[in-house]
Design an enzyme around this catalytic site. Structure first.
Site, PDB file in Angstrom:
ATOM      1  CD  GLU A 110      -1.301  -0.738   3.577  1.00 13.63           C
ATOM      2  OE1 GLU A 110      -1.587   0.095   4.428  1.00 13.63           O
ATOM      3  OE2 GLU A 110      -1.794  -1.891   3.542  1.00 13.63           O
ATOM      4  CE  LYS A 112       6.624   5.346   5.897  1.00 17.05           C
ATOM      5  NZ  LYS A 112       6.524   6.711   6.329  1.00 17.05           N
ATOM      6  CG  ASP A 114       5.208  12.749   3.929  1.00 23.09           C
ATOM      7  OD1 ASP A 114       5.359  12.537   5.138  1.00 23.09           O
ATOM      8  OD2 ASP A 114       5.965  13.482   3.264  1.00 23.09           O
ATOM      9  CE1 TYR A 223      -2.192  -3.225  12.506  1.00 18.36           C
ATOM     10  CE2 TYR A 223      -1.113  -1.418  13.657  1.00 18.36           C
ATOM     11  CZ  TYR A 223      -1.332  -2.766  13.495  1.00 18.36           C
ATOM     12  OH  TYR A 223      -0.691  -3.654  14.301  1.00 18.36           O
ATOM     13  CE  LYS A 309      11.287   7.674   4.412  1.00 20.53           C
ATOM     14  NZ  LYS A 309      10.552   8.695   5.148  1.00 20.53           N
ATOM     15  CB  CYS A 404      17.164  48.264   1.192  1.00 21.32           C
ATOM     16  SG  CYS A 404      15.837  47.919   0.017  1.00 21.32           S
ATOM     17  CB  CYS A 407      15.558  52.258  -1.214  1.00 22.81           C
ATOM     18  SG  CYS A 407      15.367  51.552   0.422  1.00 22.81           S
ATOM     19  CB  CYS A 422      13.980  47.663   3.534  1.00 24.59           C
ATOM     20  SG  CYS A 422      14.035  49.374   2.990  1.00 24.59           S
ATOM     21  CB  CYS A 428      11.654  50.842  -0.111  1.00 25.06           C
ATOM     22  SG  CYS A 428      12.428  49.353  -0.682  1.00 25.06           S
TER      23      CYS A 428
HETATM   24  S1  IVH Z   1       1.146   0.875   9.129  1.00 26.74           S
HETATM   25  C1  IVH Z   1       2.848  -1.052  12.983  1.00 26.74           C
HETATM   26  N1  IVH Z   1       0.531   1.857   6.780  1.00 26.74           N
HETATM   27  O1  IVH Z   1       4.308   5.560   8.531  1.00 26.74           O
HETATM   28  C2  IVH Z   1       2.650  -0.399  11.681  1.00 26.74           C
HETATM   29  N2  IVH Z   1       1.781   3.239   8.275  1.00 26.74           N
HETATM   30  O2  IVH Z   1       6.989   4.797  10.065  1.00 26.74           O
HETATM   31  C3  IVH Z   1       1.700   0.699  11.707  1.00 26.74           C
HETATM   32  N3  IVH Z   1       2.256   5.474   7.395  1.00 26.74           N
HETATM   33  O3  IVH Z   1       3.748   6.315  11.863  1.00 26.74           O
HETATM   34  C4  IVH Z   1       1.773   1.613  10.567  1.00 26.74           C
HETATM   35  N4  IVH Z   1       1.224   5.245   5.471  1.00 26.74           N
HETATM   36  O4  IVH Z   1       2.204   7.379  10.224  1.00 26.74           O
HETATM   37  C5  IVH Z   1       1.160   2.079   7.952  1.00 26.74           C
HETATM   38  N5  IVH Z   1      -0.143   2.603   4.692  1.00 26.74           N
HETATM   39  C6  IVH Z   1       0.479   2.836   5.853  1.00 26.74           C
HETATM   40  C7  IVH Z   1       1.104   4.064   6.146  1.00 26.74           C
HETATM   41  C8  IVH Z   1       1.761   4.216   7.369  1.00 26.74           C
HETATM   42  C9  IVH Z   1       1.909   6.058   6.243  1.00 26.74           C
HETATM   43  C10 IVH Z   1       3.066   6.129   8.457  1.00 26.74           C
HETATM   44  C11 IVH Z   1       2.488   6.059   9.828  1.00 26.74           C
HETATM   45  C12 IVH Z   1       3.577   5.547  10.716  1.00 26.74           C
HETATM   46  C13 IVH Z   1       4.784   5.631   9.853  1.00 26.74           C
HETATM   47  C14 IVH Z   1       5.683   4.449  10.131  1.00 26.74           C
END
Ligand code: IVH
Length: 666
Positions: A110, A112, A114, A223, A309, A404, A407, A422, A428
């Site tokens: 899945e 990740k 941010d 989760y 990552k 500046c 000016c 400034c 200015c």
């Molecule tokens: S599972 C025990 N799934 O990544 C595992 N985390 O470094 C629980 N995150 O703090 C996390 N997308 O904030 C999981 N699809 C995803 C995620 C995810 C982002 C973040 C989450 C966590 C950090 C882990």
């Protein structure tokens, strides 16, 4: 139909419409109808406070109650994930799982996300608590703020969910909201958020849920935890969670081979650019919960999951120079001039260096090879210097300017701030032009037909020296200017004329007083009602006002102490700009509280804080944020803040309860 029945009916209906709209992406009612039902519900709920439900759809609008956050110990600690940037390590992870399990298994891949992680507890289908990750063991309770996120269900759909469970996920600010927010901050010369994660986290930590509601956050849940989950499969549980009303990513995939996992990674490495939210990698999870238990945990992370990552895109290019830009309020920003280079699909020529401290830390020399990154940020930034490549002939370290660039006035630094300014605000050029551009902008005087280029043209031709000069422009003065002509000239002159009708609060905003953004301008208009009152207000009068702090008060006092500003204001007055709020806005119900200064504290039952603030004004009194000897009384609800309580006691300020206050103004 009884009020109670209608309230339940409306709540059910609105919960359903929310679910259809935010989760299923189908709109089953018109916006108008939706709003109508919501207004009906809010009105009925106000009449029946005894029928209060913290999870009513009406609670999403975000109340105005300010509370510090309390902490909560997570029942299941919030762990992190092992991270890697290397495909080999993903292969090692896959092999290790295969060896340890020694039986067939599936990996759920899945995105990740941010943002910032959140843990939500539901009991009997209702949201009871939202807690941030904190230090993993305990986090902040941010339930009120989280409730304002429209894609998050306050009540679940159906009846197949466990009686009590936790669900975890990410709170995000979509790129679109992030860009709007930063544009707004840029206009108000506030520090920009570097990326959507910082913006989301800054937003969630706001003490005022109404601000959170306005900033449009989103969630993805990933989760599920609890004793009696519907399935042994993580993927299957997430599908179930979706059916209960949670927003779950549609980009999840169960894989049985390493090749499938790699294909997923490669696909999203490039496809992620098309997503509405920021992602920084891929998470791989062993799908079966049974098998997760077999694999177990390390101290801070599970053995059954790993995060791959994405590399932040980074390129090396030559630094050709540093230029310094002067903004509307005189703040000076260093900008790096780069040898043009391709980065994440666009050519980068400049990168912000933010301020003197950040620039100094990089120790830049002319001709240095510098690393430029985009990462989650929209504005590229320099993350480092490749020292090995520094030429022996390189000159001295590039330092911040002392005068500046426009000016030549000596720059000043306000104590406690990173920026240099400034101080020559009246002469200015970029400051003058910046103020005129701000004055005409959409949220200020909204003058049609003029943009940055026209302002530049008018300024260069000596036709305007400040924004008040706009009102003297005639069609024949400007129609001969390059690129204008009779038609554009009359659009401009008409637009300027029309702007005379702009409401008072926008006139205050248009003046371009430092730290007085749109919201502060509204508050000032509401509190002081006229320009004369505002100009007369003392520092003490100003900081008494709710949400006006020392910085804003000082800035206002400084602004009105400057003769050049007073001259401009008087000219605007003679032109006929609105210097008062409308009579209807000024409308009073009574004079029962005239002359009083009232502080509100705590949580109320019968009306919202906003409503009490309004009532205070409608009956002639002033709202004030802090208790002082001038405070007439404190209007106190439940859980009045302990600091305010002791201040009130020590100054002998009466405390008036909600029902007594209502009697006072009856
Ligand atoms: S599972 C025990 N799934 O990544 C595992 N985390 O470094 C629980 N995150 O703090 C996390 N997308 O904030 C999981 N699809 C995803 C995620 C995810 C982002 C973040 C989450 C966590 C950090 C882990």
């Amino acid at each position: 139909m009884g009020q109670e029945r209608r309230i339940s009916e409306l709540r059910k209906l609105l919960h359903k419409y929310n679910y259809m709209y935010y989760v299923k992406n189908v709109s089953v009612v018109s916006d108008f109808e939706y709003d109508r039902l919501m207004v009906e519900l809010i009105e009925l709920e106000q009449q029946r406070p005894d029928f209060y439900d913290p999870n009513s759809p009406s609670q999403r609008v975000g109340s105005d109650i300010s509370k510090g956050f309390s902490q909560y110990s997570h029942i299941y600690p919030m762990l992190s994930l092992d991270n890697t940037y290397s495909e080999e390590e993903i292969e090692l992870f896959f092999d290790r799982v295969a060896t340890l399990l020694n039986e067939p298994f599936e990996i759920c891949c899945e995105l990740k996300f941010d943002g910032l992680s959140i843990s939500l507890t539901y009991a009997d289908g209702a949201l009871v608590r939202a807690v941030t990750r904190g230090d993993g063991a305990k986090g902040d309770i941010v339930t009120e703020n989280v409730k304002t996120i429209k894609t998050l269900p306050l009540r679940l759909v159906g009846d197949s969910f466990p009686k009590e469970f936790e669900i975890r996920g990410e709170i995000l600010m979509p790129w679109s909201s992030f860009e709007i927010l930063n544009k707004e901050r840029e206009r108000e010369e506030k520090q920009l958020f570097a990326n959507p994660r910082n913006a989301a986290s800054g937003t969630l930590k706001q003490l005022n849920p109404a601000i959170v509601a306005a900033r449009k956050l989103d969630t993805y849940l990933y989760y599920l935890l609890g004793e009696d989950l519907p399935s042994d499969g993580h993927y299957e549980n997430m599908i179930m969670a979706h059916s209960w009303g949670f927003k779950v990513s549609e980009h999840m995939r169960k894989c049985s081979t390493l090749q499938e996992v790699m294909d997923f990674i490669h696909l999203w490495e490039s496809e992620r650019k098309n997503l509405p939210v920021a992602t920084d990698g891929i998470v791989l999870k062993v799908n079966s919960i049974q098998q997760q238990k077999i694999l177990g945990y390390k101290a801070k992370s599970p053995r059954w999951a790993i995060a791959y990552k994405f590399q932040a895109e980074r390129v090396l290019t030559r630094l050709n120079g540093v230029t310094f830009q002067v903004g509307r309020t005189g703040s000076v920003t260093p900008v790096a001039l780069l040898e043009p280079v391709q980065l994440s699909g666009s050519v980068v020529r400049r990168a912000s260096l933010h301020n003197a401290d950040i620039m100094d830390n990089l120790e830049l020399h002319l001709g240095d090879m510098v690393f430029v990154e985009k990462g989650g940020e929209i504005i590229p930034k320099i993350t480092g210097v490749d020292n090995r490549s520094r030429s022996m002939l390189a000159g001295d370290k590039i330092s911040f300017i002392t005068r500046c660039p426009e000016c030549n006035t000596k720059l000043v630094r306000i104590e406690g701030e990173a920026a240099y300014y400034c101080p020559n605000s009246s002469e200015c050029a970029p400051q003058i032009k910046g103020r005129i551009e701000h004055f005409i902008s959409r949220k200020a005087m909204n003058i049609e037909g003029i943009g940055t280029e026209t302002v530049d043209l008018l300024f260069k031709n000596g036709l305007i020296h400040n924004f008040t000069d706009l009102y003297s422009l005639k069609v024949e003065d400007i129609s001969h200017l390059q690129g204008l002509g009779e038609k554009s000239a009359s659009i401009i002159v008409n637009g300027i004329k029309k702007s005379i009708e702009t409401p008072f609060e926008r006139v205050i905003f248009a003046l371009g007083i430092r730290y007085v953004g749109e919201t502060v301008a509204k508050i000032l208009a509401r509190e002081f009602k006229s320009m004369d009152n505002l100009m007369k207000a003392s520092y003490e009068d100003l900081i008494q006002v709710d949400e006006i702090g020392e910085k804003i008060a000082q800035s206002l006092i400084g602004f009105f102490a400057d003769v050049a500003n007073i001259e401009k204001i008087e000219r605007l007055r003679s032109i006929g700009l609105r210097f008062e709020i409308f009579d209807s806005e000024n409308y009073k119900l009574s004079n029962r509280l005239t002359g009083k200064s009232i502080v509100i504290s705590g949580v109320f039952e019968k009306h919202t804080r906003e409503e009490y603030k309004e009532m205070i004004q409608m009956h002639g009194a002033k709202n004030s944020s802090s208790i002082s000897a001038k405070t007439s009384f404190v209007l106190a609800g439940e859980n009045m803040g302990p600091v305010k309580l002791s201040q009130a006691k020590s100054l002998n300020i009466p405390i008036v309860r909600e029902c007594d206050f209502l009697k006072m103004i009856e």
